[in-house]
Design an enzyme around this catalytic site. Structure first.
Site, mmCIF file in Angstrom:
data_model
loop_
_atom_site.group_PDB
_atom_site.id
_atom_site.type_symbol
_atom_site.label_atom_id
_atom_site.label_comp_id
_atom_site.label_asym_id
_atom_site.label_seq_id
_atom_site.Cartn_x
_atom_site.Cartn_y
_atom_site.Cartn_z
ATOM 1 N N GLU A 1 34.223 -35.174 25.209
ATOM 2 C CA GLU A 1 33.582 -35.383 26.624
ATOM 3 C C GLU A 1 34.453 -35.722 27.733
ATOM 4 O O GLU A 1 34.240 -36.964 28.343
ATOM 5 C CB GLU A 1 32.284 -36.614 26.315
ATOM 6 C CG GLU A 1 31.347 -36.064 25.549
ATOM 7 C CD GLU A 1 29.975 -36.978 25.812
ATOM 8 O OE1 GLU A 1 30.305 -38.437 26.031
ATOM 9 O OE2 GLU A 1 29.006 -36.837 25.121
ATOM 10 N N GLU B 1 27.048 -32.840 18.840
ATOM 11 C CA GLU B 1 26.526 -34.343 19.080
ATOM 12 C C GLU B 1 24.891 -33.748 19.413
ATOM 13 O O GLU B 1 24.918 -33.066 20.317
ATOM 14 C CB GLU B 1 27.005 -35.249 19.790
ATOM 15 C CG GLU B 1 28.223 -35.904 19.477
ATOM 16 C CD GLU B 1 28.940 -37.020 20.134
ATOM 17 O OE1 GLU B 1 28.097 -37.645 21.131
ATOM 18 O OE2 GLU B 1 30.021 -37.155 20.423
HETATM 19 C C1 NOJ Z 1 28.461 -39.167 23.480
HETATM 20 C C2 NOJ Z 1 29.962 -39.857 22.603
HETATM 21 O O1 NOJ Z 1 30.754 -38.977 22.367
HETATM 22 C C3 NOJ Z 1 29.651 -40.828 21.693
HETATM 23 O O2 NOJ Z 1 30.888 -41.521 21.467
HETATM 24 C C4 NOJ Z 1 28.415 -41.887 22.058
HETATM 25 O O3 NOJ Z 1 28.409 -42.854 20.966
HETATM 26 C C5 NOJ Z 1 27.323 -40.722 22.196
HETATM 27 N N1 NOJ Z 1 27.196 -40.135 23.216
HETATM 28 C C6 NOJ Z 1 26.061 -41.500 22.279
HETATM 29 O O4 NOJ Z 1 26.057 -42.210 23.628
#
Ligand code: NOJ
Length: 441
Positions: free
Chosen positions: A169, A346
């Site tokens: 990200e 994710e």
């Molecule tokens: C994206 C992130 O990569 C992760 O570290 C985070 O916990 C999640 N989003 C949920 O917010």
């Protein structure tokens, strides 16, 4: 024509789960780890971190053998995790901490022993504090530090890692972590290229890519101005990374907005051309989507319409629930990059943990969330999207950082914050069955 809707998945589809080092490891003061950004912020102002001490987290540093058993029982074929740079280079770029290497070797071996594929991020949220103190991505030496860390990891673990991710990200954490700005993002792209060149030169057998947060973006009304705002938003948020990572160029919308020419360096085009190397895959973190409209005085004329996307309640993290957006993101990627490999790295739902821990195990909202997103995913694959894996966020309850800490959780497995007992939630068993049957209901 007979239409049969069956939400199933290809035979070798890679079901897994995702998490990250700083969010679950704890053990901050163990085996010579250096201070990282999360620990630093906590030490300076615990209240700002919702009193979530990164030194405890989920305790995975010590409990990994037992946790990997839970992974095995879940039936996952792949585990996405990260390496904490500050365990490998605790104090600066010169000195490697062998104890950090030894630790990750044990975790990787345990995963392999259990037949689980390994997906490791080099940078997921946390940075060593020394990197930030020296200016992070604003320092022209950042690429040297990062690639020397990457080389150490490739040499130590590369024979057993199936997927590497340079950065997670970058459109949120990575760049803002080190003070943001277009120069930082350009430096990150060049660092990412260097890391891939390095990896490829070492003749290792895994794949290497990056993980991006991607949202579907829709014009709030269909006026041409709103459509343009929607294209601008896509270019600014996802295209800014996708295009240089896959094609070695920046999107026209960014260039037209003067974002590159004015703010990066006059040499950017040459630097991209001379250094470009494509990723093997892109990881997509999908949580939500947005409506946008034209805004005269906004950045790139994009005004994000707040809270407009969810037709069911927003979760406690603030994401609007919109499974169709996952399908639309995958169609966008299919249209732009049809041959590229995509992994959903994710996808999940954050809810306040209930005080009644027994009741908290029954997370029907998470089951529904997963079912609907997997239906979207199955449809997208049938429509041609080249998605090879689904790694939802997340395995164990994590430290969500910032103001949320341990209160808003995404885990398939509940962590008792007093005893650190692990208990699988309903969503764990639901997912276990999805994996077993390779389909959703
Ligand atoms: C994206 C992130 O990569 C992760 O570290 C985070 O916990 C999640 N989003 C949920 O917010």
């Amino acid at each position: 024509m007979k239409y049969e809707i069956r939400f199933d998945f290809p035979k070798d589809f890679m079901f897994g789960v995702a998490t990250s080092a700083v969010q679950i490891e704890g053990a901050h003061h163990v085996d010579g780890k250096g201070e990282d950004t999360w620990m630093h912020r906590y030490r300076v102002d615990p209240a700002k971190c919702n009193n979530a001490d990164p030194d405890t987290a989920a305790g995975f540093y010590h409990t990994y053998p037992e946790d990997i058993k839970l992974l095995k029982e879940l039936g996952v074929k792949c585990f996405r995790f990260s390496i904490s740079w500050s365990r490998i280079f605790p104090n600066g770029p010169a000195e490697v901490n062998q104890a950090g290497i030894d630790h990750y070797n044990k975790v990787i071996d345990e995963l392999k022993k259990n037949g689980i594929k390994t997906f490791f991020d080099l940078w997921h949220c946390d940075l060593p504090w020394w990197v930030v103190a020296l200016g992070g991505l604003t320092n022209s030496s950042f690429g040297d530090w990062f690639t020397s860390y990457a080389k150490t990891c490739f040499e130590a673990f590369g024979d057993r890692i199936d997927y590497w991710c340079t950065v997670n990200e970058p459109n949120l954490n990575a760049v803002s972590e080190t003070s943001g700005g277009p120069k930082c993002f350009h430096n990150m792209i060049l660092t990412h290229y260097r890391t891939i060149h390095l990896y490829k030169s070492m003749g290792l057998k895994g794949k290497i890519g990056a993980v991006l947060w991607i949202e579907a973006t829709y014009p709030f009304t269909t006026s041409e101005k709103n459509r343009q705002a929607s294209r601008n938003r896509m270019a600014a948020f996802a295209g800014r990374w996708l295009q240089p990572m896959f094609e070695g160029t920046y999107p026209d919308e960014l260039i037209n907005a003067g974002d590159i020419d004015r703010k990066v360096t006059t040499n950017w085009k040459k630097e991209l051309e001379e250094n470009f190397i494509p990723c093997d895959f892109i990881g997509v973190n999908y949580y939500s989507s947005r409506y946008v409209e034209y805004g005269e005085s906004e950045y790139m004329n994009v005004k994000v319409v707040p809270n407009s996307i969810s037709y069911l309640p927003t979760d406690d993290y603030g994401f609007g629930y919109y499974p169709q957006g996952l399908f639309d993101v995958l169609m966008y990627l299919h249209d732009h990059y049809p041959d590229k490999e995509i992994i959903i790295t994710e996808n999940g739902v954050g809810k306040k943990r209930l005080d009644d821990l027994d009741a908290d195990l029954h997370d029907s909202y998470r089951v529904q969330h997963m079912r609907e997103h997997l239906r979207s995913l199955s449809r997208a694959i049938k429509a041609g999207a080249n998605v090879v894996g689904y790694l939802p966020w997340t395995f164990l309850d994590t430290n969500e950082g910032a103001h949320l800490g341990f209160d808003v959780v995404f885990g398939l497995v509940q962590i008792n914050r007093e005893t650190f007992e692990r208990r699988p939630r309903d969503s764990y068993y639901y997912y276990q069955n999805v994996i077993k049957e390779s389909r959703v209901d």
